[in-house]
Each structure stands twice: as structure tokens, then as C-alpha cells.
Design an enzyme around this catalytic site. Structure first.
Site, PDB file in Angstrom:
ATOM      1  N   THR A   1       0.467  -1.214  -0.195  1.00  0.00           N
ATOM      2  CA  THR A   1       0.029   0.219  -0.053  1.00  0.00           C
ATOM      3  C   THR A   1       1.195   1.158   0.054  1.00  0.00           C
ATOM      4  O   THR A   1       1.816   1.446  -0.032  1.00  0.00           O
ATOM      5  CB  THR A   1      -0.994   0.201   1.144  1.00  0.00           C
TER       6      THR A   1
ATOM      7  N   LYS B   1       3.502   1.148  -3.490  1.00  0.00           N
ATOM      8  CA  LYS B   1       2.949   0.726  -4.959  1.00  0.00           C
ATOM      9  C   LYS B   1       3.457   0.741  -5.964  1.00  0.00           C
ATOM     10  O   LYS B   1       4.022   0.178  -6.775  1.00  0.00           O
ATOM     11  CB  LYS B   1       1.609   1.174  -4.987  1.00  0.00           C
TER      12      LYS B   1
ATOM     13  N   ASN C   1       0.408  -3.550  -6.684  1.00  0.00           N
ATOM     14  CA  ASN C   1      -0.147  -4.090  -3.944  1.00  0.00           C
ATOM     15  C   ASN C   1      -0.483  -5.908  -4.686  1.00  0.00           C
ATOM     16  O   ASN C   1      -0.761  -5.377  -3.099  1.00  0.00           O
ATOM     17  CB  ASN C   1      -1.733  -3.470  -4.474  1.00  0.00           C
TER      18      ASN C   1
ATOM     19  N   ASP D   1      -6.314  -3.703  -7.713  1.00  0.00           N
ATOM     20  CA  ASP D   1      -6.818  -2.392  -7.606  1.00  0.00           C
ATOM     21  C   ASP D   1      -7.680  -2.227  -8.688  1.00  0.00           C
ATOM     22  O   ASP D   1      -9.308  -2.245  -8.776  1.00  0.00           O
ATOM     23  CB  ASP D   1      -6.729  -1.234  -7.489  1.00  0.00           C
TER      24      ASP D   1
ATOM     25  N   GLY E   1      -4.607  11.147  -8.718  1.00  0.00           N
ATOM     26  CA  GLY E   1      -3.988  10.231  -7.661  1.00  0.00           C
ATOM     27  C   GLY E   1      -3.454   9.071  -8.544  1.00  0.00           C
ATOM     28  O   GLY E   1      -4.299   8.688  -9.406  1.00  0.00           O
TER      29      GLY E   1
ATOM     30  N   ASN F   1      -9.583  16.314 -12.120  1.00  0.00           N
ATOM     31  CA  ASN F   1      -8.847  16.778 -11.479  1.00  0.00           C
ATOM     32  C   ASN F   1      -8.199  17.993 -10.959  1.00  0.00           C
ATOM     33  O   ASN F   1      -8.344  19.109 -11.494  1.00  0.00           O
ATOM     34  CB  ASN F   1      -6.694  15.982 -11.665  1.00  0.00           C
ATOM     35  N   ARG F   2      -7.870  18.458  -9.447  1.00  0.00           N
ATOM     36  CA  ARG F   2      -7.570  19.887  -9.360  1.00  0.00           C
ATOM     37  C   ARG F   2      -6.640  20.149  -9.702  1.00  0.00           C
ATOM     38  O   ARG F   2      -6.551  21.231 -10.106  1.00  0.00           O
ATOM     39  CB  ARG F   2      -6.938  19.320  -7.270  1.00  0.00           C
ATOM     40  N   THR F   3      -5.103  19.355 -10.131  1.00  0.00           N
ATOM     41  CA  THR F   3      -4.355  19.857 -10.477  1.00  0.00           C
ATOM     42  C   THR F   3      -4.612  19.059 -11.978  1.00  0.00           C
ATOM     43  O   THR F   3      -4.437  18.262 -12.580  1.00  0.00           O
ATOM     44  CB  THR F   3      -3.005  19.042 -10.043  1.00  0.00           C
TER      45      THR F   3
ATOM     46  N   TYR G   1     -14.764   4.902   2.092  1.00  0.00           N
ATOM     47  CA  TYR G   1     -15.334   3.334   2.525  1.00  0.00           C
ATOM     48  C   TYR G   1     -15.724   2.945   4.507  1.00  0.00           C
ATOM     49  O   TYR G   1     -16.216   3.087   4.576  1.00  0.00           O
ATOM     50  CB  TYR G   1     -14.797   1.800   2.394  1.00  0.00           C
TER      51      TYR G   1
HETATM   52  P1  NAP Z   1      -3.727  10.263  -3.909  1.00  0.00           P
HETATM   53  O1  NAP Z   1      -2.728   9.065  -4.508  1.00  0.00           O
HETATM   54  O2  NAP Z   1      -2.935  11.159  -2.811  1.00  0.00           O
HETATM   55  O3  NAP Z   1      -4.626  10.764  -4.325  1.00  0.00           O
HETATM   56  C1  NAP Z   1      -5.389  12.174  -3.974  1.00  0.00           C
HETATM   57  C2  NAP Z   1      -6.628  13.227  -5.316  1.00  0.00           C
HETATM   58  O4  NAP Z   1      -7.158  13.751  -4.925  1.00  0.00           O
HETATM   59  C3  NAP Z   1      -5.583  13.142  -6.384  1.00  0.00           C
HETATM   60  O5  NAP Z   1      -6.224  13.298  -7.504  1.00  0.00           O
HETATM   61  C4  NAP Z   1      -5.445  14.809  -5.535  1.00  0.00           C
HETATM   62  O6  NAP Z   1      -5.053  15.784  -6.543  1.00  0.00           O
HETATM   63  C5  NAP Z   1      -6.665  15.248  -5.429  1.00  0.00           C
HETATM   64  N1  NAP Z   1      -7.154  15.768  -3.863  1.00  0.00           N
HETATM   65  C6  NAP Z   1      -6.682  15.341  -3.098  1.00  0.00           C
HETATM   66  N2  NAP Z   1      -6.439  16.968  -1.693  1.00  0.00           N
HETATM   67  C7  NAP Z   1      -8.115  17.363  -3.318  1.00  0.00           C
HETATM   68  C8  NAP Z   1      -8.575  18.562  -1.973  1.00  0.00           C
HETATM   69  N3  NAP Z   1      -8.410  19.245  -1.668  1.00  0.00           N
HETATM   70  N4  NAP Z   1      -9.108  19.272  -4.105  1.00  0.00           N
HETATM   71  C9  NAP Z   1      -9.895  18.888  -5.055  1.00  0.00           C
HETATM   72  N5  NAP Z   1      -8.540  17.110  -4.678  1.00  0.00           N
HETATM   73  C10 NAP Z   1      -7.554  16.425  -4.362  1.00  0.00           C
HETATM   74  O7  NAP Z   1      -4.370   8.959  -3.543  1.00  0.00           O
HETATM   75  P2  NAP Z   1      -5.183   7.397  -3.661  1.00  0.00           P
HETATM   76  O8  NAP Z   1      -4.424   6.699  -3.272  1.00  0.00           O
HETATM   77  O9  NAP Z   1      -5.379   8.082  -5.266  1.00  0.00           O
HETATM   78  O10 NAP Z   1      -6.366   7.289  -2.977  1.00  0.00           O
HETATM   79  C11 NAP Z   1      -8.020   8.589  -3.198  1.00  0.00           C
HETATM   80  C12 NAP Z   1      -8.909   8.102  -2.030  1.00  0.00           C
HETATM   81  O11 NAP Z   1      -9.140   6.665  -2.908  1.00  0.00           O
HETATM   82  C13 NAP Z   1      -8.219   7.788  -0.977  1.00  0.00           C
HETATM   83  O12 NAP Z   1      -9.410   7.878   0.134  1.00  0.00           O
HETATM   84  C14 NAP Z   1      -8.557   6.431  -0.695  1.00  0.00           C
HETATM   85  O13 NAP Z   1      -8.700   5.792   0.657  1.00  0.00           O
HETATM   86  C15 NAP Z   1      -9.071   5.991  -1.957  1.00  0.00           C
HETATM   87  N6  NAP Z   1      -9.103   4.080  -1.864  1.00  0.00           N
HETATM   88  C16 NAP Z   1     -10.245   3.273  -2.161  1.00  0.00           C
HETATM   89  C17 NAP Z   1      -9.567   2.432  -2.010  1.00  0.00           C
HETATM   90  C18 NAP Z   1     -10.807   0.959  -1.805  1.00  0.00           C
HETATM   91  O14 NAP Z   1     -10.293  -0.569  -2.144  1.00  0.00           O
HETATM   92  N7  NAP Z   1     -11.581   1.291  -1.317  1.00  0.00           N
HETATM   93  C19 NAP Z   1      -7.789   2.031  -3.174  1.00  0.00           C
HETATM   94  C20 NAP Z   1      -7.446   2.541  -3.264  1.00  0.00           C
HETATM   95  C21 NAP Z   1      -7.980   3.990  -2.972  1.00  0.00           C
HETATM   96  P3  NAP Z   1      -3.995  16.813  -6.592  1.00  0.00           P
HETATM   97  O15 NAP Z   1      -3.746  15.803  -8.268  1.00  0.00           O
HETATM   98  O16 NAP Z   1      -4.410  17.327  -7.699  1.00  0.00           O
HETATM   99  O17 NAP Z   1      -3.414  16.095  -5.498  1.00  0.00           O
END
Ligand code: NAP
Length: 311
Positions: A84, A88, A109, A126, A154, A176-178, A257
């Protein structure tokens, strides 16, 4: 039966060679931090239900500890490891083989140890876990949907986008924000969105800025909306979309979740749309990892009970 620690260090892991647990530890999730991971709950329940004499632990590792840790896992006869955040991508150069989907996403993963060959192979569960979760929740395949991903820049958003591209979904809109990250992904995925199916004057693949008016307009031509951001995990987080932006035909999937009902899910339900949280993706990706390790399907009921703390 010995009680495992909540989180192991590399030193603790190495000590297992002298003081093995019962059942023996043969699986782990590695990350930094990793204490929050629910994977042991669901995998230990699945192992017990399958009658497999192994247990699954959490190991907290920094990036510079990864090479040593992988050697230790192999020496301890591990079946496999889940990876995780933030490792990864970092594990990829340390593996002997990487499956094409994991290589395309740039994210492993799931690691499988082959003790006969003395090799370790990497996979990504994933992306197919996301696809399976959509099928389980909404009885429809992403290939037949017009999909909008919020947070496409992300790690989870990239995995979902590549799965949608591999499946040639009807339409894919990346938000995406960025914005530059979503635009770069559009460039990368363009070859998967040829003129095979036409969506009228609309582009089959595009990146749009995170702007409420643009988003509202885009949602007229979308079936599935996926939250791939972290927004919604904290009580103070703002709603990603409001009920007035959503429509009854929308399917809304929040990868979050915990909490189980985010403000996005509340907004979707208020708009008469169907909505689901990310628990199904967690379970589906875990079940796919289990199949990589044991070549058999785990009990999904046992995994759900394990996550509820019932086993
Ligand atoms: P990550 O790589 O850190 O990506 C975060 C994403 O959220 C990026 O696109 C980021 O945009 C955006 N973001 C963060 N803060 C923001 C804000 N204030 N306003 C707008 N956009 C914002 O994280 P990740 O690993 O992809 O995980 C993302 C989510 O998915 C988490 O909640 C995680 O728990 C969930 N997830 C769930 C599972 C599951 O099995 N259910 C599996 C994986 C992940 P920028 O690019 O602009 O920074």
C-alpha cells in the site's frame, strides 16, 4: 494460537524466523504508515474459512527497507504480500516479473513469491477490483458506461482510468484539482479511445478543470461518477457534488469506505441516484489478490464478516 502484533517492524519480521507464530505468518500488507489497513481483518477471516494454515500481518517499512524486507519475506517462505501507500511504485524495480496491467499503471499492490523458481512477481488488483465492484454494486460493466473520475491524477484514479481505457468504456472524463495531471493522462490514454464507438459531437476522452459549472454541464453526458479523491474522509470535508448537480440516472461510486456514508453519497441519494461506497472495491481487490496467491476464490462472506469484526 499466538496473538500477532498490530504492526510489525523489519526487526520484528526478522525475529519471526526464530519465534514463529501459530498459525505461521505467510502474508502481509506493507506500507508506511500501515496501522490503518483493514486487510488483515478480511484476509485472516478468508484464510480461516478456506482452512489455510497461515496468517496475515501488517509490516511498516520505509522505502530503503524494501529490498531487505523482500529478501526476508522470501526466506520466511511467504506466499505473498500486499503493498500500500507509498510503496506501490517503489517495489517494481525489486521484482523479477511485473504483470502488464501493473506495469502500465506503474503500481503493484500484490506480490506473489514462487519458492521453486526463487522469484517474485507483481500484480495490480486495484484496477480489476474497481471494475468488479462496479459490476457488483450496479449490475453493469464499465465498458458500457460514460464515466467521470474525480481525482483522476491520484494513484487510485489512475488505476480506475487505465481499467476504463483497457475496457474501452463508452466515454471517459477526467477531472483533477491539478488539471495538468489529468491532461497528461488523456494524452497517454488517447490510443485506447479511437473512433470505434462515436459519442456524437462529444469527445470520448477528455480532461476538464475542477469548475462547478463545467462539471454540472459534463454530468449531462455521464452515467458513472467515481470519487477517487480523499475528500469525504473527514467530517469537515465539503461535498464534492451537490444534489442539484446530480441526476436520478447517475451511478455514484465513492472509493472512500470510512465513513460509510460520505456527503457525496448523501447528495446522490437526495438526487434519487444510486450510490455505493468503496467497501466493495476493498473486498474485490482483496479477493483478486487471494486468487493470485492460492489459485482459488476466497469466501466473500467470510471477508465481509472479518471486516465487520465478526470473525
Ligand atoms: P492520492 O494518490 O494521494 O490521490 C489523491 C487525489 O485526490 C488526487 O487526485 C488529488 O488531486 C485529489 N485531492 C486531494 N485533495 C484534494 C482537494 N482538497 N481538492 C481536490 N482534489 C484533491 O490518493 P489515492 O491513493 O489515489 O487514494 C484516493 C482515495 O481513494 C482515498 O480516499 C483512498 O482511501 C481511496 N482508495 C480506496 C480504495 C478501495 O479499495 N476502496 C483503494 C484505493 C484508494 P491533485 O492531483 O491535484 O493533488
Amino acid at each position: 494460537m499466538s496473538t500477532p502484533k498490530a504492526v510489525y517492524s523489519l526487526e520484528d519480521l526478522e525475529a519471526l524466523a526464530q519465534s514463529p507464530l501459530d498459525p505461521p505468518v505467510k502474508l502481509a500488507v506493507i506500507g508506511h504508515p500501515v496501522a490503518h489497513s483493514r486487510s488483515p481483518d478480511m484476509h485472516n477471516a478468508a484464510l480461516r474459512a478456506a482452512g489455510i494454515d497461515s496468517q496475515y500481518i501488517r509490516v511498516d517499512l520505509t522505502e530503503d527497507q524494501l529490498p531487505q524486507a523482500l529478501q526476508t519475506f522470501a526466506a520466511l517462505g511467504f506466499t505473498g504480500v500486499n503493498v500500500t501507500i507509498p510503496h506501490k511504485g517503489a517495489v517494481i524495480p525489486l521484482l523479477d516479473q511485473v504483470d502488464p496491467l501493473a506495469a502500465r499503471i506503474g503500481s503493484v499492490n500484490t506480490i506473489v513469491f514462487d519458492h521453486e523458481q526463487g522469484t517474485k512477481a507483481g500484480f495490480n488488483s486495484d484496477a480489476p477490483g474497481f471494475r468488479q465492484a462496479i459490476r457488483d454494486e450496479f449490475a453493469v460493466d464499465v465498458q458500457d458506461l460514460r464515466v467521470l473520475l474525480l481525482g483522476a491524477g491520484g494513484g487510485a484514479g489512475r488505476a480506475a482510468a487505465i481499467q476504463c481505457a483497457n475496457d474501452h468504456c463508452d466515454r471517459l472524463v477526467l477531472v483533477n484539482r491539478t488539471l495538468e495531471k489529468a491532461q497528461a493522462l488523456v494524452k497517454e490514454l488517447q490510443p485506447d479511445f479511437g473512433p470505434r464507438r462515436l459519442a456524437g459531437p462529444l469527445a470520448r476522452l477528455e480532461a476538464i478543470p475542477w469548475d462547478p459549472d463545467l462539471l454540472t454541464r459534463a454530468l449531462d453526458h455521464i452515467d458513472l461518477i467515481v470519487n477517487c479523491t480523499n475528500i469525504g474522509m473527514k467530517a469537515a470535508d465539503s461535498a464534492l457534488l451537490t444534489a442539484s448537480q446530480l441526476q436520478p440516472h447517475h451511478l455514484v461510486y465513492d472509493m472512500i469506505y470510512a465513513p460509510p456514508r460520505t456527503r457525496l453519497i448523501e447528495a446522490a441519494e437526495a438526487a434519487g441516484a444510486r450510490a455505493a461506497n468503496g467497501l466493495s472495491m476493498l473486498i474485490c481487490q482483496g479477493a483478486i489478490s487471494f486468487e493470485y496467491w492460492f489459485n482459488r476464490r476466497p469466501s466473500i462472506d467470510a471477508m465481509k464478516r472479518g471486516l465487520r469484526g465478526g470473525e
